[in-house]
Scaffold this active site. Sequence first.
Site, short mmCIF file in Angstrom:
data_model
loop_
_atom_site.label_atom_id
_atom_site.label_comp_id
_atom_site.label_asym_id
_atom_site.label_seq_id
_atom_site.Cartn_x
_atom_site.Cartn_y
_atom_site.Cartn_z
N ASP A 20 0.87 -1.19 0.00
CA ASP A 20 0.00 0.00 0.00
C ASP A 20 0.90 1.24 0.00
O ASP A 20 2.11 1.14 0.24
CB ASP A 20 -0.92 0.01 1.24
N SER A 21 0.30 2.39 -0.24
CA SER A 21 1.07 3.64 -0.15
C SER A 21 1.49 3.88 1.30
O SER A 21 2.52 4.49 1.56
CB SER A 21 0.21 4.80 -0.63
N TYR A 52 -1.20 8.56 -2.51
CA TYR A 52 -1.33 8.25 -3.93
C TYR A 52 -2.55 8.94 -4.56
O TYR A 52 -2.57 9.23 -5.75
CB TYR A 52 -1.52 6.74 -4.11
N GLY A 53 -3.59 9.14 -3.73
CA GLY A 53 -4.91 9.53 -4.27
C GLY A 53 -4.96 10.85 -4.99
O GLY A 53 -5.92 11.14 -5.69
N CYS A 84 -4.55 -1.65 -1.94
CA CYS A 84 -4.74 -0.21 -2.18
C CYS A 84 -5.68 -0.08 -3.37
O CYS A 84 -5.36 -0.54 -4.48
CB CYS A 84 -3.39 0.43 -2.48
N ASN A 85 -6.83 0.53 -3.15
CA ASN A 85 -7.81 0.72 -4.23
C ASN A 85 -7.26 1.66 -5.30
O ASN A 85 -7.47 1.46 -6.49
CB ASN A 85 -9.11 1.30 -3.68
N THR A 86 -6.57 2.71 -4.86
CA THR A 86 -6.04 3.71 -5.79
C THR A 86 -5.04 3.06 -6.76
O THR A 86 -5.04 3.36 -7.95
CB THR A 86 -5.37 4.85 -5.01
N GLU A 162 -3.35 7.35 9.11
CA GLU A 162 -1.91 7.29 9.40
C GLU A 162 -1.66 7.73 10.84
O GLU A 162 -0.87 7.13 11.58
CB GLU A 162 -1.12 8.20 8.43
N CYS A 195 -11.19 2.80 0.20
CA CYS A 195 -9.76 3.08 0.39
C CYS A 195 -9.37 2.24 1.59
O CYS A 195 -10.08 2.25 2.61
CB CYS A 195 -9.55 4.57 0.68
N THR A 196 -8.28 1.50 1.48
CA THR A 196 -7.95 0.56 2.56
C THR A 196 -7.57 1.26 3.87
O THR A 196 -7.57 0.63 4.93
CB THR A 196 -6.80 -0.37 2.13
N HIS A 197 -7.27 2.55 3.80
CA HIS A 197 -7.01 3.27 5.05
C HIS A 197 -8.29 3.38 5.90
O HIS A 197 -8.21 3.47 7.13
CB HIS A 197 -6.52 4.70 4.76
#
Length: 279
Positions: A20-21, A52-53, A84-86, A162, A195-197
């Site tokens: 992921d980012s 990334y988005g 990561c979806n993005t 984050e 979004c995985t976050h």
Amino acid sequence: MPVSTPPTEPSTTDPVLIFDSGVGGLSVVRALRAQLPGVPLAYVCDNAALPYGTKADDWLVARIVAVCAAAVAASGARALVVACNTASTLALEALRERLVIPVVGTVPAIKPAAALSRSGVIGLLATSATVCRPYTDRLIADFAAGHIVQRVAADTLVAQAERLIAGEPLDPDALDRALAPLWAEERLDTVVLGCTHFPLLSDVLAERAPRPVHWVDSGAAIARRVAQVLDPSAPAGNNAGTNAGTNASDPAWATGPVSPGLTRGFAGFGFGAPRSLLV
Ligand code: DGL
């Protein structure tokens, strides 16, 4: 004449690499640890390029392929999960062309959300990039054609997740501002965490919602797909883990600086202190 080494067979001790980012992939790790206990994992975050988005597509494709190729080489992974979806809605094809191991992607859970919604009005909470990608348009056309889909770009929630993992305080106003567009449509009863976050924040998001709604993410579905990839003969939904228990210290890599808080956050998901990945 060049001499080529025959490819070595993947072993069950080779890890599944999660990419992921940033820390978003840890929401997928949670589902993988639950469904595949004992399967060794490795984690790589491209935190030097986070988020990334809001970045340009061409630049992102090249960056994602370079980071994943370097991390697959460093970890000796037997499969890659693009958590990561993005990244997945943009670069799965390029990754599959470049890598010889199986690549499992993460895309917004539009299909289960559409099936769950009673009112036919669902929200898609994702990054600016994901909400307007052609891949996302196709998912909506294929699986939610008769529904109203409210697309909400919520890039600020990435930084909040984050902070949560690093043990730093959240900003309640930023959370409320990011969610506000969802509540404009009163019939909305289901929200896709695209979004995985965002699943990392799910308790906080649910607390701040003005009414109860379903929050749907892709974690469990990805873990099922990974189980199939690792053992195609296992019945779908079966636990393909071989050893009980989690691994106390699976390896992790990061492309940028890692704070002590982030190292503690990774440890909470069974990873050692991230090593530096040079890309
Ligand atoms: N976790 C990533 C996703 O699933 C995106 C976060 C970012 O913008 O870097 O879309």
